[in-house]
Design a protein around this motif. Structure first.
Motif, mmCIF file in Angstrom:
data_model
loop_
_atom_site.group_PDB
_atom_site.id
_atom_site.type_symbol
_atom_site.label_atom_id
_atom_site.label_comp_id
_atom_site.label_asym_id
_atom_site.label_seq_id
_atom_site.Cartn_x
_atom_site.Cartn_y
_atom_site.Cartn_z
ATOM 1 N N LYS A 2 -34.693 19.940 16.660
ATOM 2 C CA LYS A 2 -35.844 20.066 15.779
ATOM 3 C C LYS A 2 -36.363 21.486 15.858
ATOM 4 O O LYS A 2 -36.462 22.063 16.940
ATOM 5 C CB LYS A 2 -36.954 19.093 16.154
ATOM 6 N N ILE A 3 -36.690 22.053 14.700
ATOM 7 C CA ILE A 3 -37.239 23.399 14.635
ATOM 8 C C ILE A 3 -38.537 23.356 13.841
ATOM 9 O O ILE A 3 -38.555 22.908 12.689
ATOM 10 C CB ILE A 3 -36.248 24.372 13.971
ATOM 11 N N ASP A 4 -39.621 23.797 14.460
ATOM 12 C CA ASP A 4 -40.897 23.959 13.774
ATOM 13 C C ASP A 4 -41.100 25.433 13.493
ATOM 14 O O ASP A 4 -40.874 26.285 14.362
ATOM 15 C CB ASP A 4 -42.054 23.440 14.639
ATOM 16 N N ILE A 5 -41.539 25.745 12.274
ATOM 17 C CA ILE A 5 -41.764 27.133 11.880
ATOM 18 C C ILE A 5 -43.214 27.295 11.459
ATOM 19 O O ILE A 5 -43.661 26.662 10.499
ATOM 20 C CB ILE A 5 -40.836 27.544 10.726
ATOM 21 N N LEU A 6 -43.952 28.126 12.188
ATOM 22 C CA LEU A 6 -45.330 28.432 11.841
ATOM 23 C C LEU A 6 -45.330 29.641 10.925
ATOM 24 O O LEU A 6 -44.903 30.736 11.323
ATOM 25 C CB LEU A 6 -46.165 28.722 13.091
ATOM 26 N N THR A 7 -45.786 29.454 9.708
ATOM 27 C CA THR A 7 -45.693 30.503 8.693
ATOM 28 C C THR A 7 -46.843 30.383 7.694
ATOM 29 O O THR A 7 -47.415 29.302 7.524
ATOM 30 C CB THR A 7 -44.354 30.407 7.946
ATOM 31 N N LEU A 8 -47.145 31.473 7.046
ATOM 32 C CA LEU A 8 -48.114 31.460 5.943
ATOM 33 C C LEU A 8 -47.429 31.268 4.599
ATOM 34 O O LEU A 8 -48.092 31.048 3.591
ATOM 35 C CB LEU A 8 -48.909 32.773 5.924
ATOM 36 N N PHE A 9 -46.113 31.337 4.583
ATOM 37 C CA PHE A 9 -45.372 31.293 3.327
ATOM 38 C C PHE A 9 -44.192 30.316 3.412
ATOM 39 O O PHE A 9 -43.019 30.730 3.460
ATOM 40 C CB PHE A 9 -44.885 32.698 2.966
ATOM 41 N N PRO A 10 -44.475 29.022 3.428
ATOM 42 C CA PRO A 10 -43.398 28.021 3.560
ATOM 43 C C PRO A 10 -42.334 28.099 2.479
ATOM 44 O O PRO A 10 -41.168 27.803 2.732
ATOM 45 C CB PRO A 10 -44.163 26.689 3.478
ATOM 46 N N GLN A 103 -28.796 25.416 22.870
ATOM 47 C CA GLN A 103 -28.766 24.393 23.913
ATOM 48 C C GLN A 103 -30.064 23.592 23.964
ATOM 49 O O GLN A 103 -30.139 22.563 24.637
ATOM 50 C CB GLN A 103 -28.532 25.045 25.291
ATOM 51 N N GLU A 104 -31.100 24.078 23.265
ATOM 52 C CA GLU A 104 -32.406 23.421 23.299
ATOM 53 C C GLU A 104 -32.491 22.304 22.270
ATOM 54 O O GLU A 104 -31.789 22.314 21.256
ATOM 55 C CB GLU A 104 -33.522 24.440 23.045
ATOM 56 N N GLU A 105 -33.388 21.360 22.502
ATOM 57 C CA GLU A 105 -33.596 20.260 21.562
ATOM 58 C C GLU A 105 -34.735 20.544 20.585
ATOM 59 O O GLU A 105 -34.812 19.921 19.520
ATOM 60 C CB GLU A 105 -33.896 18.961 22.321
ATOM 61 N N HIS A 106 -35.631 21.465 20.966
ATOM 62 C CA HIS A 106 -36.805 21.721 20.127
ATOM 63 C C HIS A 106 -37.202 23.191 20.250
ATOM 64 O O HIS A 106 -37.453 23.688 21.336
ATOM 65 C CB HIS A 106 -37.964 20.814 20.580
ATOM 66 N N LEU A 107 -37.242 23.872 19.109
ATOM 67 C CA LEU A 107 -37.651 25.268 19.056
ATOM 68 C C LEU A 107 -38.846 25.413 18.123
ATOM 69 O O LEU A 107 -38.965 24.681 17.132
ATOM 70 C CB LEU A 107 -36.517 26.154 18.529
ATOM 71 N N VAL A 108 -39.711 26.369 18.431
ATOM 72 C CA VAL A 108 -40.817 26.729 17.540
ATOM 73 C C VAL A 108 -40.736 28.229 17.278
ATOM 74 O O VAL A 108 -40.612 29.019 18.217
ATOM 75 C CB VAL A 108 -42.190 26.375 18.145
ATOM 76 N N PHE A 109 -40.813 28.607 16.004
ATOM 77 C CA PHE A 109 -40.844 30.015 15.620
ATOM 78 C C PHE A 109 -42.218 30.345 15.059
ATOM 79 O O PHE A 109 -42.728 29.629 14.193
ATOM 80 C CB PHE A 109 -39.784 30.309 14.550
ATOM 81 N N ILE A 110 -42.816 31.416 15.551
ATOM 82 C CA ILE A 110 -44.106 31.889 15.041
ATOM 83 C C ILE A 110 -43.853 33.155 14.241
ATOM 84 O O ILE A 110 -43.416 34.168 14.791
ATOM 85 C CB ILE A 110 -45.106 32.179 16.172
ATOM 86 N N CYS A 111 -44.109 33.087 12.934
ATOM 87 C CA CYS A 111 -43.866 34.227 12.049
ATOM 88 C C CYS A 111 -45.146 35.025 11.857
ATOM 89 O O CYS A 111 -46.123 34.520 11.304
ATOM 90 C CB CYS A 111 -43.360 33.741 10.692
ATOM 91 N N GLY A 112 -45.113 36.255 12.315
ATOM 92 C CA GLY A 112 -46.258 37.130 12.124
ATOM 93 C C GLY A 112 -46.329 37.664 10.706
ATOM 94 O O GLY A 112 -45.394 37.506 9.906
ATOM 95 N N HIS A 113 -47.460 38.294 10.379
ATOM 96 C CA HIS A 113 -47.629 38.895 9.063
ATOM 97 C C HIS A 113 -48.719 39.943 9.146
ATOM 98 O O HIS A 113 -49.345 40.128 10.190
ATOM 99 C CB HIS A 113 -47.968 37.822 8.022
ATOM 100 N N TYR A 114 -48.933 40.625 8.037
ATOM 101 C CA TYR A 114 -49.944 41.682 7.962
ATOM 102 C C TYR A 114 -49.602 42.811 8.937
ATOM 103 O O TYR A 114 -48.432 43.099 9.187
ATOM 104 C CB TYR A 114 -51.348 41.123 8.176
ATOM 105 N N GLU A 115 -50.608 43.431 9.545
ATOM 106 C CA GLU A 115 -50.371 44.552 10.438
ATOM 107 C C GLU A 115 -49.842 44.103 11.793
ATOM 108 O O GLU A 115 -49.209 44.865 12.517
ATOM 109 C CB GLU A 115 -51.670 45.355 10.628
ATOM 110 N N GLY A 116 -50.092 42.853 12.136
ATOM 111 C CA GLY A 116 -49.654 42.344 13.434
ATOM 112 C C GLY A 116 -50.462 41.116 13.799
ATOM 113 O O GLY A 116 -50.988 40.418 12.931
#
Length: 248
Positions: A2-10, A103-116
């Protein structure tokens, strides 16, 4: 996985529903969840950014929406082992990292934006990763590349399970040249050795061609490869070949 993606632009992640990753999701080999962390803003206008303390250009992502979004993921699925922050200062992503993440079962990606982002967001991450020494407008495209490269190592996603382990970089070398039908096309012919049926000789030819390609295109990679004495002798011949071409 499972992969969760935190984003402002799905909507930017539409390509993940196509090709092999789309098929992997349909087969339930991979589950991708897009989380618009703007929904977790306490601000009445759902703002997620603000000006930096001390002044400076641009806007920074606030910690509150991202912390709350990750809290919601943890409450639903338990805490993931790897939370990845897309950051230019992070460890450089490569084939080895992709295989490690697979090898992991669950990953989360945090997508930055703007200046940082507010520095306190780093406390959420187990990993900070970068795709290279350049800056994008956001982490979305970098996240997609990392997810695609990682998913190739998940059993069942590729038609041939060994493909990911023979690609370029998998063994430290660039991949050898490959051919398919027809045998001859516009004056270019498939090497006879590949049509010989002699598999040990084919394996040797492919290895030498991988060395050749790496030597001429990415010689820096050879510094990380355990070379045999035969490999060293072959590279010495390539060096002489290169020197002779230079003299011409």
């Amino acid at each position: 996985m499972k992969i969760d993606i935190l984003t402002l632009f799905p909507k930017m992640f539409a390509p993940l529903d196509e090709s092999l990753l789309g098929k992997a999701q349909a087969k339930q080999l991979l589950k991708i969840n897009l989380c618009d962390f703007r929904q977790y803003s306490d601000d009445k206008h759902h703002h997620v950014d603000d000006t930096p303390y001390g002044g400076g250009a641009g806007m920074l992502l606030q910690p509150q929406p991202i912390y709350r979004a990750l809290d919601a993921i943890n409450a639903q699925d338990g805490e993931p082992k790897r939370v990845i922050l897309l950051d230019p200062a992070g460890r450089k992503f490569d084939q080895e990292v992709a295989q490690e993440l697979a090898q992991e079962e669950h990953l989360v990606f945090i997508c930055g934006h703007y200046e940082g982002f507010d520095h306190r967001i780093e406390a959420l991450a187990t990993d900070k990763l970068s795709i290279g020494d350049f800056v994008l407008t956001g982490g979305e495209m970098a996240a997609m590349m990392m997810i695609d490269a990682t998913a190739r190592f998940i059993p069942g996603i590729l038609g041939n399970g060994t493909s990911a382990y023979t690609d370029s970089f998998a063994q430290g070398l660039l991949e050898y040249p490959q051919y398919t039908r027809p045998v001859e096309y516009r004056g270019q012919t498939v090497p006879e050795i590949l049509r010989s049926g002699n598999h040990p000789k084919i394996a040797q030819w492919r290895h030498e061609q991988a060395l050749r390609k790496t030597y001429f295109a990415r010689p820096d990679l050879l510094e990380q490869v355990d070379l045999t004495s035969a490999d060293q002798e072959f590279l010495e011949r390539l060096a002489k070949e290169k020197e002779a071409e230079t003299e011409l």
